[in-house]
Design a protein around this motif. Structure first.
Motif, PDB file in Angstrom:
ATOM      1  N   ILE A 293       0.800  -1.283   0.042  1.00 41.52           N
ATOM      2  CA  ILE A 293      -0.015   0.131   0.049  1.00 41.52           C
ATOM      3  C   ILE A 293       0.934   1.252  -0.029  1.00 41.52           C
ATOM      4  N   ALA A 294       1.879   1.262   0.810  1.00 38.88           N
ATOM      5  CA  ALA A 294       2.707   2.478   0.628  1.00 38.88           C
ATOM      6  C   ALA A 294       3.531   2.613  -0.395  1.00 38.88           C
ATOM      7  N   VAL A 295       3.824   1.553  -1.202  1.00 42.01           N
ATOM      8  CA  VAL A 295       4.656   1.691  -2.422  1.00 42.01           C
ATOM      9  C   VAL A 295       3.623   2.172  -3.566  1.00 42.01           C
ATOM     10  N   PHE A 296       2.441   1.848  -3.452  1.00 38.42           N
ATOM     11  CA  PHE A 296       1.473   2.091  -4.294  1.00 38.42           C
ATOM     12  C   PHE A 296       0.814   3.697  -4.146  1.00 38.42           C
ATOM     13  N   VAL A 297       0.889   4.017  -3.098  1.00 38.09           N
ATOM     14  CA  VAL A 297       0.320   5.492  -2.573  1.00 38.09           C
ATOM     15  C   VAL A 297       1.461   6.433  -2.943  1.00 38.09           C
ATOM     16  N   ILE A 298       2.809   6.283  -2.652  1.00 33.89           N
ATOM     17  CA  ILE A 298       3.948   6.884  -2.942  1.00 33.89           C
ATOM     18  C   ILE A 298       4.268   7.093  -4.654  1.00 33.89           C
ATOM     19  N   ALA A 299       3.954   5.738  -5.241  1.00 32.52           N
ATOM     20  CA  ALA A 299       4.194   5.912  -6.712  1.00 32.52           C
ATOM     21  C   ALA A 299       2.994   6.869  -7.179  1.00 32.52           C
TER      22      ALA A 299
ATOM     23  N   GLY B 126       0.088  -1.752 -11.026  1.00 27.18           N
ATOM     24  CA  GLY B 126      -1.244  -2.020 -10.528  1.00 27.18           C
ATOM     25  C   GLY B 126      -0.862  -2.318  -8.987  1.00 27.18           C
ATOM     26  N   TYR B 127      -1.735  -2.994  -8.328  1.00 23.50           N
ATOM     27  CA  TYR B 127      -1.735  -3.538  -6.885  1.00 23.50           C
ATOM     28  C   TYR B 127      -0.705  -4.646  -7.026  1.00 23.50           C
ATOM     29  N   ILE B 128      -1.145  -5.476  -7.938  1.00 27.03           N
ATOM     30  CA  ILE B 128      -0.354  -6.818  -7.930  1.00 27.03           C
ATOM     31  C   ILE B 128       1.094  -6.454  -7.858  1.00 27.03           C
ATOM     32  N   THR B 129       1.678  -5.395  -8.782  1.00 25.89           N
ATOM     33  CA  THR B 129       3.161  -5.078  -9.090  1.00 25.89           C
ATOM     34  C   THR B 129       3.579  -4.487  -7.656  1.00 25.89           C
ATOM     35  N   ALA B 130       2.797  -3.768  -7.028  1.00 25.08           N
ATOM     36  CA  ALA B 130       3.111  -3.093  -5.831  1.00 25.08           C
ATOM     37  C   ALA B 130       3.503  -4.194  -4.892  1.00 25.08           C
ATOM     38  N   PHE B 131       2.539  -5.322  -4.735  1.00 27.35           N
ATOM     39  CA  PHE B 131       3.001  -6.387  -3.856  1.00 27.35           C
ATOM     40  C   PHE B 131       4.306  -7.008  -4.119  1.00 27.35           C
ATOM     41  N   ILE B 132       4.469  -7.151  -5.651  1.00 25.07           N
ATOM     42  CA  ILE B 132       5.695  -7.757  -5.905  1.00 25.07           C
ATOM     43  C   ILE B 132       6.753  -6.822  -5.644  1.00 25.07           C
ATOM     44  N   VAL B 133       6.828  -5.611  -5.676  1.00 26.32           N
ATOM     45  CA  VAL B 133       7.820  -4.835  -5.101  1.00 26.32           C
ATOM     46  C   VAL B 133       8.098  -4.863  -3.908  1.00 26.32           C
TER      47      VAL B 133
ATOM     48  N   GLY C 244       6.932  -3.447 -14.803  1.00 25.40           N
ATOM     49  CA  GLY C 244       5.918  -2.796 -14.138  1.00 25.40           C
ATOM     50  C   GLY C 244       6.094  -1.662 -13.278  1.00 25.40           C
ATOM     51  N   PHE C 245       7.310  -1.498 -12.782  1.00 27.07           N
ATOM     52  CA  PHE C 245       7.829  -0.840 -11.645  1.00 27.07           C
ATOM     53  C   PHE C 245       9.106   0.025 -12.440  1.00 27.07           C
ATOM     54  N   SER C 246       8.921   1.429 -12.283  1.00 21.70           N
ATOM     55  CA  SER C 246      10.185   2.080 -12.925  1.00 21.70           C
ATOM     56  C   SER C 246      10.503   3.288 -12.051  1.00 21.70           C
ATOM     57  N   VAL C 247      11.757   3.686 -11.804  1.00 22.67           N
ATOM     58  CA  VAL C 247      12.151   4.851 -11.280  1.00 22.67           C
ATOM     59  C   VAL C 247      13.135   5.346 -12.304  1.00 22.67           C
TER      60      VAL C 247
ATOM     61  N   LEU D  36      10.693   8.594   1.712  1.00 24.55           N
ATOM     62  CA  LEU D  36       9.045   8.556   1.711  1.00 24.55           C
ATOM     63  C   LEU D  36       8.534   7.186   2.053  1.00 24.55           C
ATOM     64  N   LEU D  37       9.043   6.262   1.755  1.00 27.90           N
ATOM     65  CA  LEU D  37       8.561   4.900   1.804  1.00 27.90           C
ATOM     66  C   LEU D  37       8.898   4.749   3.390  1.00 27.90           C
ATOM     67  N   SER D  38      10.005   4.874   3.696  1.00 30.65           N
ATOM     68  CA  SER D  38      10.351   4.399   5.226  1.00 30.65           C
ATOM     69  C   SER D  38       9.601   5.222   6.367  1.00 30.65           C
ATOM     70  N   VAL D  39       9.107   6.439   5.805  1.00 28.35           N
ATOM     71  CA  VAL D  39       8.237   7.326   6.685  1.00 28.35           C
ATOM     72  C   VAL D  39       6.832   6.624   6.729  1.00 28.35           C
ATOM     73  N   LEU D  40       6.360   6.453   5.698  1.00 30.30           N
ATOM     74  CA  LEU D  40       5.021   5.949   5.293  1.00 30.30           C
ATOM     75  C   LEU D  40       4.909   4.501   6.081  1.00 30.30           C
TER      76      LEU D  40
END
Length: 115
Positions: free
Chosen positions: A12-18, A28-35, A83-86, A98-102
């Motif tokens: 959820i934190a990865v998805f919200v920050i992205a 998507g949600y599945i990709t966020a879970f895999i991340v 499906g995940f890019s930075v 941000l991920l650490s804080v969230l």
């Protein structure tokens, strides 16, 4: 059960920050879970090795180099997951902060529920 809950909170934190950060894209949600799973595994196995190898520069920078190590872990996850890019290392540094804080906020909410 506790591990799955933490992984879901991390996803959820990865998805919200992205969603809010322009340089990060998650399909998507599945990709966020895999991340979340891949970041957990990389933090478990690769991060301690990087910390030991870069210990002198970490000491000289008073621990600030750990932000770069976190960004490198995120960029490695970017290369491993479709499906995940930075976009850049600076976006990865901001994403890791941000991920650490969230994550700490979400995990503290989880602990309050148990009391």
């Amino acid at each position: 059960m506790k591990l799955l809950t933490k992984l879901l909170l991390n996803a959820i934190a990865v998805f919200v920050i992205a969603y809010f950060l322009n340089g990060v894209h998650v399909d998507g949600y599945i990709t966020a879970f895999i991340v979340a799973v891949v970041l957990s595994v990389l933090n478990l196995f690769i991060k301690p090795i990087l910390i030991i190898l870069t210990l002198p520069i970490t000491i000289v920078t008073l621990g600030l180099f750990l932000l770069i190590i976190n960004a490198l872990i995120i960029l490695l996850a970017d290369k491993l997951i479709d499906g995940f890019s930075v976009n850049s290392i600076w976006i990865a540094v901001l994403f890791s902060i941000l991920l650490s804080v969230l994550q700490s906020i979400l995990h503290s909410l989880l602990k309050d529920d148990k009391k």
